[in-house]
Design a protein around this motif. Structure first.
Motif, PDB file in Angstrom:
ATOM      1  N   ARG A 101     -11.590  -2.317  -5.096  1.00 15.98           N
ATOM      2  CA  ARG A 101     -12.248  -1.247  -4.353  1.00 15.98           C
ATOM      3  C   ARG A 101     -13.700  -1.084  -4.804  1.00 15.98           C
ATOM      4  O   ARG A 101     -14.592  -0.810  -3.989  1.00 15.98           O
ATOM      5  N   ARG A 131      -3.571  -3.085   6.268  1.00 19.69           N
ATOM      6  CA  ARG A 131      -3.964  -3.605   4.951  1.00 19.69           C
ATOM      7  C   ARG A 131      -2.865  -4.534   4.402  1.00 19.69           C
ATOM      8  O   ARG A 131      -3.153  -5.614   3.880  1.00 19.69           O
ATOM      9  N   ASP A 178      -3.259  -8.366   3.422  1.00 20.52           N
ATOM     10  CA  ASP A 178      -2.998  -8.758   2.027  1.00 20.52           C
ATOM     11  C   ASP A 178      -1.890  -9.816   1.944  1.00 20.52           C
ATOM     12  O   ASP A 178      -1.910 -10.675   1.061  1.00 20.52           O
ATOM     13  N   THR A 222      -5.675  -2.383 -10.942  1.00 19.63           N
ATOM     14  CA  THR A 222      -6.522  -3.484 -10.467  1.00 19.63           C
ATOM     15  C   THR A 222      -7.055  -3.225  -9.056  1.00 19.63           C
ATOM     16  O   THR A 222      -8.101  -3.762  -8.683  1.00 19.63           O
ATOM     17  N   ARG A 250      -3.300 -13.495   3.513  1.00 22.23           N
ATOM     18  CA  ARG A 250      -4.436 -14.253   2.973  1.00 22.23           C
ATOM     19  C   ARG A 250      -3.958 -15.503   2.220  1.00 22.23           C
ATOM     20  O   ARG A 250      -2.832 -15.533   1.693  1.00 22.23           O
ATOM     21  N   ALA A 262     -11.021  -8.600  -0.941  1.00 27.34           N
ATOM     22  CA  ALA A 262      -9.999  -9.105  -1.862  1.00 27.34           C
ATOM     23  C   ALA A 262      -9.477 -10.483  -1.465  1.00 27.34           C
ATOM     24  O   ALA A 262      -8.792 -11.140  -2.240  1.00 27.34           O
ATOM     25  N   ARG A 303      -1.316  -6.433  -6.648  1.00 29.58           N
ATOM     26  CA  ARG A 303      -0.617  -7.197  -5.613  1.00 29.58           C
ATOM     27  C   ARG A 303      -0.146  -8.561  -6.142  1.00 29.58           C
ATOM     28  O   ARG A 303       0.788  -9.145  -5.624  1.00 29.58           O
ATOM     29  N   ASP A 304      -0.852  -9.070  -7.151  1.00 30.49           N
ATOM     30  CA  ASP A 304      -0.631 -10.448  -7.627  1.00 30.49           C
ATOM     31  C   ASP A 304      -0.461 -10.494  -9.138  1.00 30.49           C
ATOM     32  O   ASP A 304      -0.723 -11.508  -9.761  1.00 30.49           O
ATOM     33  N   ALA A 324       0.823  -1.206   0.000  1.00 33.46           N
ATOM     34  CA  ALA A 324       0.000   0.000   0.000  1.00 33.46           C
ATOM     35  C   ALA A 324       0.861   1.263   0.000  1.00 33.46           C
ATOM     36  O   ALA A 324       1.875   1.330   0.700  1.00 33.46           O
ATOM     37  N   ALA A 325       0.439   2.230  -0.795  1.00 35.41           N
ATOM     38  CA  ALA A 325       1.071   3.556  -0.847  1.00 35.41           C
ATOM     39  C   ALA A 325       2.557   3.523  -1.193  1.00 35.41           C
ATOM     40  O   ALA A 325       3.328   4.368  -0.747  1.00 35.41           O
ATOM     41  N   LYS A 384       3.132   2.867  -6.535  1.00 34.07           N
ATOM     42  CA  LYS A 384       3.094   2.069  -7.771  1.00 34.07           C
ATOM     43  C   LYS A 384       2.075   2.573  -8.786  1.00 34.07           C
ATOM     44  O   LYS A 384       2.299   2.495  -9.982  1.00 34.07           O
ATOM     45  N   ARG A 401       0.813   8.656   2.028  1.00 33.44           N
ATOM     46  CA  ARG A 401      -0.661   8.550   2.083  1.00 33.44           C
ATOM     47  C   ARG A 401      -1.249   9.742   2.849  1.00 33.44           C
ATOM     48  O   ARG A 401      -2.251  10.314   2.433  1.00 33.44           O
ATOM     49  N   ARG A 452     -11.663 -12.728  -6.531  1.00 32.20           N
ATOM     50  CA  ARG A 452     -10.406 -12.675  -7.277  1.00 32.20           C
ATOM     51  C   ARG A 452     -10.544 -13.356  -8.639  1.00 32.20           C
ATOM     52  O   ARG A 452     -10.056 -12.855  -9.650  1.00 32.20           O
TER      53      ARG A 452
HETATM   54  O1  CDP Z   1      -4.114   2.354  -2.332  1.00 32.09           O
HETATM   55  P1  CDP Z   1      -3.134   1.299  -2.693  1.00 32.09           P
HETATM   56  O2  CDP Z   1      -2.351   1.570  -3.928  1.00 32.09           O
HETATM   57  O3  CDP Z   1      -2.309   0.914  -1.566  1.00 32.09           O
HETATM   58  O4  CDP Z   1      -4.001   0.002  -2.932  1.00 32.09           O
HETATM   59  P2  CDP Z   1      -4.784  -0.458  -4.216  1.00 32.09           P
HETATM   60  O5  CDP Z   1      -3.810  -0.868  -5.266  1.00 32.09           O
HETATM   61  O6  CDP Z   1      -5.827   0.529  -4.576  1.00 32.09           O
HETATM   62  O7  CDP Z   1      -5.469  -1.799  -3.657  1.00 32.09           O
HETATM   63  C1  CDP Z   1      -6.446  -1.774  -2.649  1.00 32.09           C
HETATM   64  C2  CDP Z   1      -6.606  -3.160  -2.076  1.00 32.09           C
HETATM   65  O8  CDP Z   1      -7.104  -4.038  -3.089  1.00 32.09           O
HETATM   66  C3  CDP Z   1      -5.348  -3.838  -1.559  1.00 32.09           C
HETATM   67  O9  CDP Z   1      -5.060  -3.490  -0.213  1.00 32.09           O
HETATM   68  C4  CDP Z   1      -5.684  -5.314  -1.711  1.00 32.09           C
HETATM   69  O10 CDP Z   1      -6.462  -5.763  -0.630  1.00 32.09           O
HETATM   70  C5  CDP Z   1      -6.569  -5.331  -2.953  1.00 32.09           C
HETATM   71  N1  CDP Z   1      -5.865  -5.719  -4.179  1.00 32.09           N
HETATM   72  C6  CDP Z   1      -5.596  -7.054  -4.386  1.00 32.09           C
HETATM   73  O11 CDP Z   1      -5.870  -7.872  -3.532  1.00 32.09           O
HETATM   74  N2  CDP Z   1      -5.042  -7.468  -5.561  1.00 32.09           N
HETATM   75  C7  CDP Z   1      -4.727  -6.591  -6.512  1.00 32.09           C
HETATM   76  N3  CDP Z   1      -4.202  -7.031  -7.654  1.00 32.09           N
HETATM   77  C8  CDP Z   1      -4.954  -5.213  -6.312  1.00 32.09           C
HETATM   78  C9  CDP Z   1      -5.499  -4.796  -5.124  1.00 32.09           C
END
Ligand code: CDP
Length: 211
Positions: A39, A168, A172, A34, A175, A102, A129-130, A12-13, A16, A156, A108
């Motif tokens: 969200r 978060r 993440d 993604t 899980r 998520a 994330r994945d 997070a934050a 990226k 943030r 997913r």
């Molecule tokens: O705000 P930030 O860039 O940290 O998070 P985001 O990319 O907007 O993603 C929000 C949430 O979505 C993450 O904390 C994950 O729980 C979930 N996520 C995920 O599980 N898999 C992804 N490919 C993208 C986001």
């Protein structure tokens, strides 16, 4: 064979989204966020009064969820009943509940299918994330963008957003389904001491040298 896919993962934050968008612009590829997709499901579930930890109710909701995933120019968008979602996606209640949503494998599976569809017709820079571990495990272009927890919390806060990023990240990473991990073949980019421009240049140069 699909067009190139650039995977940008990270906690997070970590910055990226910002760097992925600029990398996409430099390369002329489509930028896919993604996180916005996860969200959007979270926001819609909350709107419907569903408790995000009620997995059965969330799974039921997926059967009729009125979300669609498209593009505005070369940037991905999420729509609900034809309306583009924007500020709704960074509400504090969405931040607080998105990791629970998520973690649900059916959520997913649905979103990963949509994410892969983007790349069947066009080259993409996809952040999440994945992406390097699950969505495009075979892409040779994987980057894990990170920064110290202190730097990420400050970034943030500077956006004026309420977000428990450490919590978060913990959820993440813990899980069972597609946890946040560094792909074995990813390049780790620590952005704590780098400017956005330096990060973008580092990654774009590496891609151009290898494509
Ligand atoms: O705000 P930030 O860039 O940290 O998070 P985001 O990319 O907007 O993603 C929000 C949430 O979505 C993450 O904390 C994950 O729980 C979930 N996520 C995920 O599980 N898999 C992804 N490919 C993208 C986001």
């Amino acid at each position: 064979m699909n067009p190139p896919a650039i995977a940008i993962d990270g906690p997070a934050a970590s910055g990226k989204s910002t760097v992925a968008k600029l990398i996409a612009r430099e390369l002329g590829y489509t930028f896919i966020n993604t996180g916005a997709m996860y969200r959007a499901v979270t926001w819609y579930a909350l709107q419907q009064g569903i408790n995000p930890s009620d997995t059965a109710a969330v799974k039921e909701l997926l059967k009729s969820i009125p979300l669609s995933f498209g593009k505005n120019g070369s940037v991905s968008t999420v729509m609900c009943n034809g309306k583009v979602l924007d500020e709704e996606l960074t509400l504090a209640e969405v931040n607080d509940n998105v990791s629970a949503i998520a973690a649900i494998p059916e959520v997913r599976a649905l979103l990963v299918t949509k994410q892969r569809e983007y790349n069947t017709t066009e080259p993409v820079v996809m952040e999440g994330r994945d992406i390097g571990t699950v969505v495009f495990p075979d892409t040779p272009f994987k980057y894990f963008v990170t920064a110290s927890e202190e730097v990420r919390a400050a970034r943030r806060a500077a956006q004026g957003l309420t977000d428990s990023i450490a919590e978060r990240d913990r959820k993440d990473s813990a899980r069972a389904c597609a946890p946040l991990t560094v792909a074995a073949d990813a390049t780790v980019v620590d952005t704590s001491e780098l400017t956005i421009e330096q990060v973008v240049e580092k990654i774009v140069t590496d891609i151009k040298n290898r494509i």
